[in-house]
Design a protein around this motif. Structure first.
Motif, PDB file in Angstrom:
ATOM      1  N   ALA A   1       0.806  -1.213   0.000  1.00 21.17           N
ATOM      2  CA  ALA A   1       0.000   0.000   0.000  1.00 21.17           C
ATOM      3  C   ALA A   1       0.843   1.268   0.000  1.00 21.17           C
ATOM      4  N   ASP A   2       2.013   1.261   0.642  1.00 20.55           N
ATOM      5  CA  ASP A   2       2.799   2.493   0.672  1.00 20.55           C
ATOM      6  C   ASP A   2       4.125   2.329  -0.065  1.00 20.55           C
ATOM      7  N   ASN A   3       4.037   1.839  -1.283  1.00 24.46           N
ATOM      8  CA  ASN A   3       5.230   1.628  -2.086  1.00 24.46           C
ATOM      9  C   ASN A   3       5.688   2.886  -2.806  1.00 24.46           C
ATOM     10  N   ASP A   4       4.859   3.904  -2.912  1.00 20.33           N
ATOM     11  CA  ASP A   4       5.192   5.108  -3.649  1.00 20.33           C
ATOM     12  C   ASP A   4       5.521   6.252  -2.687  1.00 20.33           C
ATOM     13  N   LYS A   5       6.482   7.066  -3.107  1.00 17.52           N
ATOM     14  CA  LYS A   5       6.887   8.211  -2.291  1.00 17.52           C
ATOM     15  C   LYS A   5       7.205   9.364  -3.230  1.00 17.52           C
ATOM     16  N   LEU A   6       6.576  10.511  -3.018  1.00 15.27           N
ATOM     17  CA  LEU A   6       6.886  11.677  -3.830  1.00 15.27           C
ATOM     18  C   LEU A   6       8.308  12.126  -3.527  1.00 15.27           C
ATOM     19  N   VAL A   7       9.029  12.521  -4.578  1.00 17.58           N
ATOM     20  CA  VAL A   7      10.404  12.983  -4.425  1.00 17.58           C
ATOM     21  C   VAL A   7      10.585  14.272  -5.215  1.00 17.58           C
ATOM     22  N   ASN A   8      11.601  15.026  -4.860  1.00 21.95           N
ATOM     23  CA  ASN A   8      11.970  16.213  -5.610  1.00 21.95           C
ATOM     24  C   ASN A   8      12.836  15.807  -6.793  1.00 21.95           C
ATOM     25  N   LYS A   9      12.925  16.676  -7.774  1.00 26.96           N
ATOM     26  CA  LYS A   9      13.767  16.391  -8.940  1.00 26.96           C
ATOM     27  C   LYS A   9      15.199  16.109  -8.504  1.00 26.96           C
ATOM     28  N   SER A  10      15.670  16.825  -7.504  1.00 26.55           N
ATOM     29  CA  SER A  10      17.047  16.645  -7.032  1.00 26.55           C
ATOM     30  C   SER A  10      17.279  15.276  -6.394  1.00 26.55           C
ATOM     31  N   GLU A  11      16.199  14.566  -6.049  1.00 20.43           N
ATOM     32  CA  GLU A  11      16.318  13.229  -5.460  1.00 20.43           C
ATOM     33  C   GLU A  11      16.314  12.123  -6.519  1.00 20.43           C
ATOM     34  N   LEU A  12      16.064  12.483  -7.771  1.00 22.34           N
ATOM     35  CA  LEU A  12      16.134  11.506  -8.850  1.00 22.34           C
ATOM     36  C   LEU A  12      17.596  11.162  -9.108  1.00 22.34           C
ATOM     37  N   PRO A  13      17.878   9.983  -9.638  1.00 22.04           N
ATOM     38  CA  PRO A  13      19.258   9.661 -10.004  1.00 22.04           C
ATOM     39  C   PRO A  13      19.798  10.701 -11.000  1.00 22.04           C
ATOM     40  N   ALA A  14      21.086  10.947 -10.945  1.00 23.14           N
ATOM     41  CA  ALA A  14      21.723  11.968 -11.801  1.00 23.14           C
ATOM     42  C   ALA A  14      21.419  11.733 -13.281  1.00 23.14           C
TER      43      ALA A  14
END
Length: 146
Positions: free
Chosen positions: A21-34
Motif C-alpha cells: 500500500a505504501d510503495n510510492d513516495k513523492l520525491v523532488n527532482k534533485s532526489e532523482l538519479p543523476a
C-alpha cells in the motif's frame, strides 16, 4: 483446523496488502538519479515538472515523472529511461535508435512516435496513427499491432 488456516490466510493477505500500500513516495527532482535528471534537462528543459515519485516493489525500485504537458517518464533505479510517453507531442528524436527512426520514416512516413518503451532489450513504440511497433535488441521489427 480450517478456522486456523483461514485466519492465517487472512493475516497474510492483510500483511501483503499493507506492505504494497505504501510503495510510492513523492520525491523532488534533485532526489532523482543523476542520469534521470540529465535526461530531463536535455530533452525536456522547457517543460515544468509536475511531480516525481519513487515506486518500490518487492525486488526493484523505479521512478515515475510527470511533466506539465502530460508527458510521463519512467526510469530505472539507476536513472536509465524505461518509458517516454509524450501523449500529444513527439518523443525526442535523439533518444530513438537510428535503425528504428529509419524504419518508421520509410514505412510510416509522416507519422510521429508518441511513446517509446525500452525494457529487456526490446523497444515498443506507439505512433500517431495508433499503430504499435515492437523491435528486438537488433532493431528488427517483431510485432505490429493496429
Amino acid at each position: 483446523m480450517k478456522k486456523i488456516l483461514f485466519a492465517l490466510a487472512a493475516i497474510f493477505t492483510l500483511g501483503v496488502s499493507n506492505v504494497s500500500a505504501d510503495n510510492d513516495k513523492l520525491v523532488n527532482k534533485s532526489e532523482l538519479p543523476a542520469q534521470a535528471q540529465q535526461f530531463i534537462d536535455s530533452h525536456f528543459a522547457n517543460v515544468k515538472l509536475t511531480y516525481a515519485k519513487l515506486e518500490r516493489d518487492f525486488f526493484e525500485r523505479s521512478y515515475e515523472v510527470v511533466l506539465a504537458d502530460g508527458t510521463k517518464l519512467e526510469f530505472t533505479n539507476n536513472g536509465a529511461w524505461k518509458e517516454v510517453d509524450c501523449k500529444y507531442n513527439e518523443v525526442p528524436v535523439a533518444i530513438i535508435p537510428q535503425a528504428i527512426k529509419e524504419y518508421v520514416n520509410k514505412n510510416y512516413p509522416g507519422e510521429k512516435i508518441l511513446k517509446i518503451e525500452h525494457e529487456h532489450g526490446y523497444y515498443e513504440l506507439k505512433l500517431s496513427n495508433r499503430y504499435e511497433l515492437t523491435f528486438n535488441k537488433n532493431y528488427n521489427i517483431v510485432d505490429i499491432d493496429n
